[in-house]
Design a protein around this motif. Sequence first.
Motif, short mmCIF file in Angstrom:
data_model
loop_
_atom_site.label_atom_id
_atom_site.label_comp_id
_atom_site.label_asym_id
_atom_site.label_seq_id
_atom_site.Cartn_x
_atom_site.Cartn_y
_atom_site.Cartn_z
N SER A 1 5.75 -6.43 -4.69
CA SER A 1 6.54 -5.76 -3.67
C SER A 1 6.69 -4.29 -4.04
O SER A 1 6.52 -3.91 -5.21
N TRP A 2 7.05 -3.45 -3.07
CA TRP A 2 7.22 -2.03 -3.35
C TRP A 2 8.33 -1.81 -4.37
O TRP A 2 8.23 -0.95 -5.23
N VAL A 3 9.38 -2.59 -4.29
CA VAL A 3 10.50 -2.42 -5.23
C VAL A 3 10.02 -2.57 -6.66
O VAL A 3 10.37 -1.79 -7.54
N VAL A 4 9.19 -3.57 -6.91
CA VAL A 4 8.68 -3.81 -8.27
C VAL A 4 7.60 -2.80 -8.62
O VAL A 4 7.60 -2.22 -9.71
N ALA A 5 6.66 -2.59 -7.70
CA ALA A 5 5.53 -1.70 -7.99
C ALA A 5 5.99 -0.26 -8.20
O ALA A 5 5.43 0.45 -9.03
N MET B 1 0.84 -1.19 0.00
CA MET B 1 0.00 0.00 0.00
C MET B 1 0.88 1.25 0.00
O MET B 1 1.97 1.24 0.57
N ALA B 2 0.36 2.29 -0.61
CA ALA B 2 1.17 3.50 -0.70
C ALA B 2 0.27 4.73 -0.75
O ALA B 2 -0.92 4.63 -1.04
N TRP B 3 0.87 5.86 -0.42
CA TRP B 3 0.22 7.15 -0.57
C TRP B 3 1.05 7.99 -1.55
O TRP B 3 2.28 8.03 -1.45
N PHE B 4 0.34 8.65 -2.44
CA PHE B 4 0.94 9.61 -3.35
C PHE B 4 0.19 10.93 -3.19
O PHE B 4 -0.88 10.96 -2.58
N ALA C 1 -2.93 4.00 -2.94
CA ALA C 1 -2.67 3.08 -4.04
C ALA C 1 -2.32 1.70 -3.50
O ALA C 1 -1.79 1.57 -2.38
N ALA C 2 -2.60 0.68 -4.31
CA ALA C 2 -2.34 -0.69 -3.89
C ALA C 2 -1.76 -1.49 -5.05
O ALA C 2 -2.03 -1.21 -6.22
N ASP C 3 -0.96 -2.48 -4.69
CA ASP C 3 -0.39 -3.37 -5.71
C ASP C 3 -0.04 -4.69 -5.05
O ASP C 3 0.41 -4.72 -3.90
N MET D 1 1.81 1.53 -9.58
CA MET D 1 0.83 0.85 -8.75
C MET D 1 -0.39 0.47 -9.58
O MET D 1 -0.80 1.19 -10.48
N ALA D 2 -1.00 -0.66 -9.21
CA ALA D 2 -2.09 -1.19 -10.03
C ALA D 2 -3.44 -0.54 -9.75
O ALA D 2 -4.24 -0.36 -10.66
N TYR D 3 -3.68 -0.21 -8.49
CA TYR D 3 -5.00 0.30 -8.10
C TYR D 3 -4.88 1.64 -7.40
O TYR D 3 -3.96 1.85 -6.60
N TRP D 4 -5.85 2.51 -7.68
CA TRP D 4 -5.81 3.86 -7.13
C TRP D 4 -7.18 4.29 -6.61
O TRP D 4 -8.21 3.91 -7.18
N GLY D 5 -7.15 5.07 -5.54
CA GLY D 5 -8.36 5.69 -5.07
C GLY D 5 -8.58 7.00 -5.81
O GLY D 5 -7.77 7.39 -6.66
#
Length: 124
Positions: A102-106, A34-37, A97-99, A111-115
């Motif tokens: 792993s974070w290194v690859v994503a 999971m990530a925030w942008f 965002a979600a994927d 990222m694959a999915y976004w809010g």
Amino acid sequence: QVQLVESGGGLVQAGGSLRLSCAASGRTFSMYTMAWFRQAPGKEREFVTAISWSGASTYYADSVKGRFTISRDNTKNTVALQMNSLKPEDTAVYYCAADSRSWVVASYNGMAYWGKGTLVTVSS
């Protein structure tokens, strides 16, 4: 498919705090990075922070290190962003965002999915 819904944005004075939350659908949330942008007006979207599926690893942009904290609750399918010591330059729309990778690859592939985002405005 993963659906992400952010909440918690608003107006805050410089030096204040705000906590964003992202609710995710899907049974495999615990397996997602999971990530925030964020995207400020007139600027490109930029990385803020990310967390591994287990929560054991976290990553931060230099601009938010020491001020922002990402966390997740895999029992509730949520990820949070605690933002302290906010600055006017933190003003932006914040995206969750979600994927499944792993974070290194994503981080390299996107990222694959976004809010849809939530607006944070920091006044001076």
